[in-house]
Write a protein that holds these residues in place. Structure first.
Motif, PDB file in Angstrom:
ATOM      1  N   GLU A 115      48.013  42.192  36.733  1.00  0.00           N
ATOM      2  CA  GLU A 115      49.211  43.032  36.813  1.00  0.00           C
ATOM      3  C   GLU A 115      50.480  42.189  36.881  1.00  0.00           C
ATOM      4  O   GLU A 115      51.532  42.581  36.364  1.00  0.00           O
ATOM      5  CB  GLU A 115      49.101  43.927  38.046  1.00  0.00           C
ATOM      6  CG  GLU A 115      50.256  44.898  38.222  1.00  0.00           C
ATOM      7  CD  GLU A 115      50.076  45.754  39.456  1.00  0.00           C
ATOM      8  OE1 GLU A 115      51.070  45.981  40.167  1.00  0.00           O
ATOM      9  OE2 GLU A 115      48.931  46.183  39.722  1.00  0.00           O
ATOM     10  N   ARG A 116      50.380  41.007  37.483  1.00  0.00           N
ATOM     11  CA  ARG A 116      51.549  40.144  37.652  1.00  0.00           C
ATOM     12  C   ARG A 116      51.670  39.094  36.551  1.00  0.00           C
ATOM     13  O   ARG A 116      52.444  38.148  36.677  1.00  0.00           O
ATOM     14  CB  ARG A 116      51.498  39.482  39.028  1.00  0.00           C
ATOM     15  CG  ARG A 116      51.548  40.513  40.150  1.00  0.00           C
ATOM     16  CD  ARG A 116      51.579  39.885  41.520  1.00  0.00           C
ATOM     17  NE  ARG A 116      51.538  40.904  42.568  1.00  0.00           N
ATOM     18  CZ  ARG A 116      51.572  40.640  43.869  1.00  0.00           C
ATOM     19  NH1 ARG A 116      51.645  39.374  44.283  1.00  0.00           N
ATOM     20  NH2 ARG A 116      51.526  41.614  44.749  1.00  0.00           N
ATOM     21  N   GLY A 117      50.888  39.234  35.499  1.00  0.00           N
ATOM     22  CA  GLY A 117      51.013  38.350  34.348  1.00  0.00           C
ATOM     23  C   GLY A 117      50.178  37.096  34.401  1.00  0.00           C
ATOM     24  O   GLY A 117      50.269  36.245  33.513  1.00  0.00           O
ATOM     25  N   GLY A 118      49.355  36.948  35.434  1.00  0.00           N
ATOM     26  CA  GLY A 118      48.465  35.797  35.512  1.00  0.00           C
ATOM     27  C   GLY A 118      48.602  35.043  36.813  1.00  0.00           C
ATOM     28  O   GLY A 118      49.407  35.378  37.686  1.00  0.00           O
ATOM     29  N   GLY A 119      47.772  33.999  36.954  1.00  0.00           N
ATOM     30  CA  GLY A 119      47.778  33.185  38.159  1.00  0.00           C
ATOM     31  C   GLY A 119      46.400  32.616  38.414  1.00  0.00           C
ATOM     32  O   GLY A 119      45.508  32.677  37.556  1.00  0.00           O
ATOM     33  N   THR A 120      46.220  32.062  39.610  1.00  0.00           N
ATOM     34  CA  THR A 120      44.983  31.371  39.967  1.00  0.00           C
ATOM     35  C   THR A 120      44.291  32.083  41.117  1.00  0.00           C
ATOM     36  O   THR A 120      44.916  32.376  42.145  1.00  0.00           O
ATOM     37  CB  THR A 120      45.275  29.916  40.373  1.00  0.00           C
ATOM     38  OG1 THR A 120      45.858  29.232  39.263  1.00  0.00           O
ATOM     39  CG2 THR A 120      44.000  29.196  40.790  1.00  0.00           C
ATOM     40  N   LEU A 121      42.998  32.343  40.939  1.00  0.00           N
ATOM     41  CA  LEU A 121      42.155  32.854  42.014  1.00  0.00           C
ATOM     42  C   LEU A 121      41.347  31.681  42.550  1.00  0.00           C
ATOM     43  O   LEU A 121      40.581  31.055  41.818  1.00  0.00           O
ATOM     44  CB  LEU A 121      41.227  33.954  41.501  1.00  0.00           C
ATOM     45  CG  LEU A 121      40.188  34.485  42.498  1.00  0.00           C
ATOM     46  CD1 LEU A 121      40.850  35.006  43.769  1.00  0.00           C
ATOM     47  CD2 LEU A 121      39.320  35.559  41.853  1.00  0.00           C
ATOM     48  N   ARG A 122      41.528  31.402  43.833  1.00  0.00           N
ATOM     49  CA  ARG A 122      40.962  30.192  44.431  1.00  0.00           C
ATOM     50  C   ARG A 122      39.870  30.548  45.437  1.00  0.00           C
ATOM     51  O   ARG A 122      39.980  31.518  46.187  1.00  0.00           O
ATOM     52  CB  ARG A 122      42.080  29.407  45.119  1.00  0.00           C
ATOM     53  CG  ARG A 122      41.631  28.151  45.831  1.00  0.00           C
ATOM     54  CD  ARG A 122      42.818  27.445  46.456  1.00  0.00           C
ATOM     55  NE  ARG A 122      43.663  26.818  45.440  1.00  0.00           N
ATOM     56  CZ  ARG A 122      44.853  26.281  45.711  1.00  0.00           C
ATOM     57  NH1 ARG A 122      45.348  26.338  46.943  1.00  0.00           N
ATOM     58  NH2 ARG A 122      45.547  25.709  44.749  1.00  0.00           N
ATOM     59  N   MET A 123      38.816  29.711  45.448  1.00  0.00           N
ATOM     60  CA  MET A 123      37.756  29.773  46.451  1.00  0.00           C
ATOM     61  C   MET A 123      37.581  28.384  47.033  1.00  0.00           C
ATOM     62  O   MET A 123      37.487  27.413  46.278  1.00  0.00           O
ATOM     63  CB  MET A 123      36.436  30.210  45.818  1.00  0.00           C
ATOM     64  CG  MET A 123      36.360  31.669  45.434  1.00  0.00           C
ATOM     65  SD  MET A 123      35.368  31.890  43.947  1.00  0.00           S
ATOM     66  CE  MET A 123      36.600  31.531  42.705  1.00  0.00           C
ATOM     67  N   MET A 124      37.504  28.284  48.358  1.00  0.00           N
ATOM     68  CA  MET A 124      37.431  26.972  48.990  1.00  0.00           C
ATOM     69  C   MET A 124      36.403  26.962  50.119  1.00  0.00           C
ATOM     70  O   MET A 124      36.361  27.879  50.950  1.00  0.00           O
ATOM     71  CB  MET A 124      38.801  26.576  49.563  1.00  0.00           C
ATOM     72  CG  MET A 124      39.941  26.577  48.541  1.00  0.00           C
ATOM     73  SD  MET A 124      39.759  25.338  47.242  1.00  0.00           S
ATOM     74  CE  MET A 124      40.087  23.850  48.163  1.00  0.00           C
ATOM     75  N   ASP A 125      35.542  25.936  50.127  1.00  0.00           N
ATOM     76  CA  ASP A 125      34.737  25.538  51.288  1.00  0.00           C
ATOM     77  C   ASP A 125      33.692  26.550  51.748  1.00  0.00           C
ATOM     78  O   ASP A 125      33.240  26.477  52.889  1.00  0.00           O
ATOM     79  CB  ASP A 125      35.650  25.210  52.479  1.00  0.00           C
ATOM     80  CG  ASP A 125      36.589  24.058  52.173  1.00  0.00           C
ATOM     81  OD1 ASP A 125      36.136  23.081  51.557  1.00  0.00           O
ATOM     82  OD2 ASP A 125      37.780  24.149  52.529  1.00  0.00           O
ATOM     83  N   HIS A 126      33.301  27.475  50.892  1.00  0.00           N
ATOM     84  CA  HIS A 126      32.292  28.452  51.301  1.00  0.00           C
ATOM     85  C   HIS A 126      31.395  28.785  50.111  1.00  0.00           C
ATOM     86  O   HIS A 126      31.613  28.315  48.995  1.00  0.00           O
ATOM     87  CB  HIS A 126      32.947  29.727  51.839  1.00  0.00           C
ATOM     88  CG  HIS A 126      33.707  29.529  53.113  1.00  0.00           C
ATOM     89  ND1 HIS A 126      33.099  29.243  54.313  1.00  0.00           N
ATOM     90  CD2 HIS A 126      35.045  29.571  53.362  1.00  0.00           C
ATOM     91  CE1 HIS A 126      34.019  29.118  55.256  1.00  0.00           C
ATOM     92  NE2 HIS A 126      35.207  29.309  54.705  1.00  0.00           N
ATOM     93  N   ALA A 127      30.402  29.631  50.358  1.00  0.00           N
ATOM     94  CA  ALA A 127      29.505  30.113  49.311  1.00  0.00           C
ATOM     95  C   ALA A 127      29.761  31.598  49.108  1.00  0.00           C
ATOM     96  O   ALA A 127      29.592  32.400  50.040  1.00  0.00           O
ATOM     97  CB  ALA A 127      28.051  29.869  49.706  1.00  0.00           C
ATOM     98  N   TYR A 128      30.172  31.960  47.899  1.00  0.00           N
ATOM     99  CA  TYR A 128      30.530  33.345  47.590  1.00  0.00           C
ATOM    100  C   TYR A 128      29.534  33.927  46.596  1.00  0.00           C
ATOM    101  O   TYR A 128      29.216  33.307  45.579  1.00  0.00           O
ATOM    102  CB  TYR A 128      31.940  33.415  47.008  1.00  0.00           C
ATOM    103  CG  TYR A 128      33.008  32.974  47.984  1.00  0.00           C
ATOM    104  CD1 TYR A 128      33.537  33.864  48.907  1.00  0.00           C
ATOM    105  CD2 TYR A 128      33.463  31.658  47.987  1.00  0.00           C
ATOM    106  CE1 TYR A 128      34.507  33.456  49.819  1.00  0.00           C
ATOM    107  CE2 TYR A 128      34.433  31.241  48.887  1.00  0.00           C
ATOM    108  CZ  TYR A 128      34.945  32.144  49.802  1.00  0.00           C
ATOM    109  OH  TYR A 128      35.903  31.737  50.705  1.00  0.00           O
ATOM    110  N   LEU A 129      29.075  35.126  46.886  1.00  0.00           N
ATOM    111  CA  LEU A 129      28.149  35.854  46.022  1.00  0.00           C
ATOM    112  C   LEU A 129      28.894  37.024  45.397  1.00  0.00           C
ATOM    113  O   LEU A 129      29.692  37.692  46.064  1.00  0.00           O
ATOM    114  CB  LEU A 129      26.970  36.368  46.849  1.00  0.00           C
ATOM    115  CG  LEU A 129      25.882  37.157  46.115  1.00  0.00           C
ATOM    116  CD1 LEU A 129      25.085  36.232  45.196  1.00  0.00           C
ATOM    117  CD2 LEU A 129      24.951  37.831  47.128  1.00  0.00           C
ATOM    118  N   THR A 130      28.630  37.296  44.115  1.00  0.00           N
ATOM    119  CA  THR A 130      29.296  38.410  43.447  1.00  0.00           C
ATOM    120  C   THR A 130      28.432  38.937  42.307  1.00  0.00           C
ATOM    121  O   THR A 130      27.449  38.305  41.907  1.00  0.00           O
ATOM    122  CB  THR A 130      30.670  37.975  42.899  1.00  0.00           C
ATOM    123  OG1 THR A 130      31.329  39.118  42.329  1.00  0.00           O
ATOM    124  CG2 THR A 130      30.537  36.910  41.827  1.00  0.00           C
ATOM    125  N   GLY A 131      28.818  40.098  41.797  1.00  0.00           N
ATOM    126  CA  GLY A 131      28.283  40.586  40.539  1.00  0.00           C
ATOM    127  C   GLY A 131      29.070  39.983  39.394  1.00  0.00           C
ATOM    128  O   GLY A 131      29.824  39.018  39.572  1.00  0.00           O
TER     129      GLY A 131
END
Length: 457
Positions: A31-47
């Protein structure tokens, strides 16, 4: 704009399904035209995750992004699967008709592929040859399923169309850098109909027995760079493709201007592979300064009657190989995925009429190749009687078959219809070749380094 997944409720405990957090975060960035989605120092599970233009996914050091193993979560999307545009299961990370996308960082993307591999093995053990599971039936209906669709052996007849770990479909200006990719359900990184892609300093690791887990499959794409990367997988390490069969011939979408340099290939069926999906044509591929360790084949070109397309202007230089089965394999009798009722036509040793579905291979140069401890043969160069391989030039190549665990020469390639041989030199049939400064060491006394099975120009 930079956002952290935890700002959207993400929980990095390795077991919570964070699908909503990823969907919400990406929606805000979009919606805001772009950017960075960051993940740090953990384990993330997703579909499954879908990316859009101007969005970067950054996975930090000591961070893992993994995917739920529930097959019904990967709803059908239009894709290209083993060379055919059709509906398949949603790639784990997917973008369509988008540009300026990045996957970057020092973390790991884990496809959690064990359940997918075991399902494929079980289906093969049970002899499944048609759709049975609900999601297979859904794909069959969407695809107006026909057993006549070409396949490379990944399970099309069952419509068990497993998802790649990463797919960019019709995208441009994509960068993948620094990450480790592992345990893909199917092919690992699969750009399709995409241009201007840079893949740098990544690693890909899938178990050697994980079915159809190619490393990188460049599929009808242009202007691609792969550099500084290590690939250790259960099928071909890096393959360049361009569609298959009648559909691929009609589409006519080629792969062109591809540079592969300073990469390391391990364990796969082939190190750098052209085909077997060649219908749209593959041109101007440059491979240099790469190493190959215990890949079945080093440089590999594979196709057959019915695949169509022209493969031309390929340059391979400064390659180092150790304990490969066969350092150079060019095979126009490739068997995988062919149906038994087709064998007599596809693999005949007699001339067949030339048509749009006849593949052509010419203008291949291989220089400064050093191959030690080769295990099956020094080379396998087999054209078609109606479409011989033309203008193959090997110079400054040294191939050594001594000090190796010898296997049968028939293991040099996956072929059908050719006579067996016990010779271990470079086998040539229907090909025009030029050799300059070639050394083949470790052959039995009296065996020639090159043997021709057919007349050549």
């Amino acid at each position: 704009m930079i956002v952290d997944i935890e700002e959207f409720g993400g929980l990095g405990d390795g077991c919570t399904d964070n699908s909503k957090a990823f969907t919400d975060a990406i929606a805000v960035l979009r919606e805001r035209g772009g950017g960075t989605l960051r993940m740090m120092d953990h384990a993330y599970l997703t579909g499954p995750v879908e990316l859009f233009s101007n969005i970067s996914l950054e996975i930090g050091k000591n961070t893992t992004l993994s995917f739920v193993p529930y097959m019904n979560r990967y709803s059908p999307v239009l894709t290209r699967w083993e060379g055919v545009v059709c509906y398949g299961m949603h790639p784990l990370i997917f973008a369509r008709e988008s540009k300026n996308i990045e996957l970057k960082g020092e973390g790991t993307i884990d496809g959690n592929g064990q359940q997918w591999w075991e399902a494929m093995r079980r289906k093969k053990r049970e002899g499944q040859n048609k759709p049975i599971e609900p999601f297979e039936m859904e794909l069959a209906e969407l695809n107006k399923y026909s057993g006549g669709q070409p396949s490379g052996g990944g399970g099309r007849e069952m419509q068990f169309l497993r998802p790649p770990l990463v797919q960019f479909f019709g995208c441009s200006d994509v960068t993948i850098e620094g990450l480790k990719f592992q345990n893909s359900p199917f092919w690992t990184i699969h750009p399709v109909f995409s241009n201007h892609i840079s893949i740098r300093n990544i690693s890909i690791q899938n178990p050697s027995d994980a079915p159809n887990t190619d490393g990188i499959d460049i599929d009808s794409c242009k202007d691609i760079l792969v550099s500084g990367s290590t690939i250790d997988v259960g099928d071909d390490c890096l393959a360049v493709k361009a569609g298959s069969g009648e559909q691929g011939i009609k589409e006519g979408k080629s792969s062109e201007r591809i540079v592969i340099r300073d990469c390391r290939f391990k364990q796969g069926h082939g190190g750098v592979v052209i085909g077997s999906e060649t219908a749209g044509g593959i041109y101007d591929v440059v491979v240099s300064e790469c190493s190959f360790e215990r890949t079945d084949r080093g440089v590999r070109i594979k196709t057959r009657r019915g695949r169509g397309g022209t493969v031309s202007r390929l340059r391979f230089s400064d390659l180092n190989m150790k304990q490969v089965l066969c350092p150079v394999a060019i095979n126009m009798y490739y068997r995988c995925g062919a149906r038994p009722e087709e064998f007599s036509e596809l693999f005949s040793l007699e001339c067949r009429p030339v048509s749009a579905s006849t593949p052509h291979i010419y203008d291949i140069e291989i220089s400064n190749l050093e191959a030690q401890e080769c295990r099956a043969s020094a080379g396998f160069i087999i054209g078609l009687p109606e479409s011989p391989i033309e203008k193959l030039h090997m110079h400054g190549c040294r191939i050594d078959l001594s000090k190796s665990e010898i296997v049968a020469p028939s293991e040099s390639e996956m072929f059908e219809g050719l006579p067996e041989t016990q010779a271990r030199g470079i086998r040539i049939r229907h090909a025009s070749c030029e050799f300059d400064g070639l050394e083949v060491l470790g052959l039995p006394n009296g065996e020639p380094p090159i043997f021709y099975e057919s007349p050549v120009d």
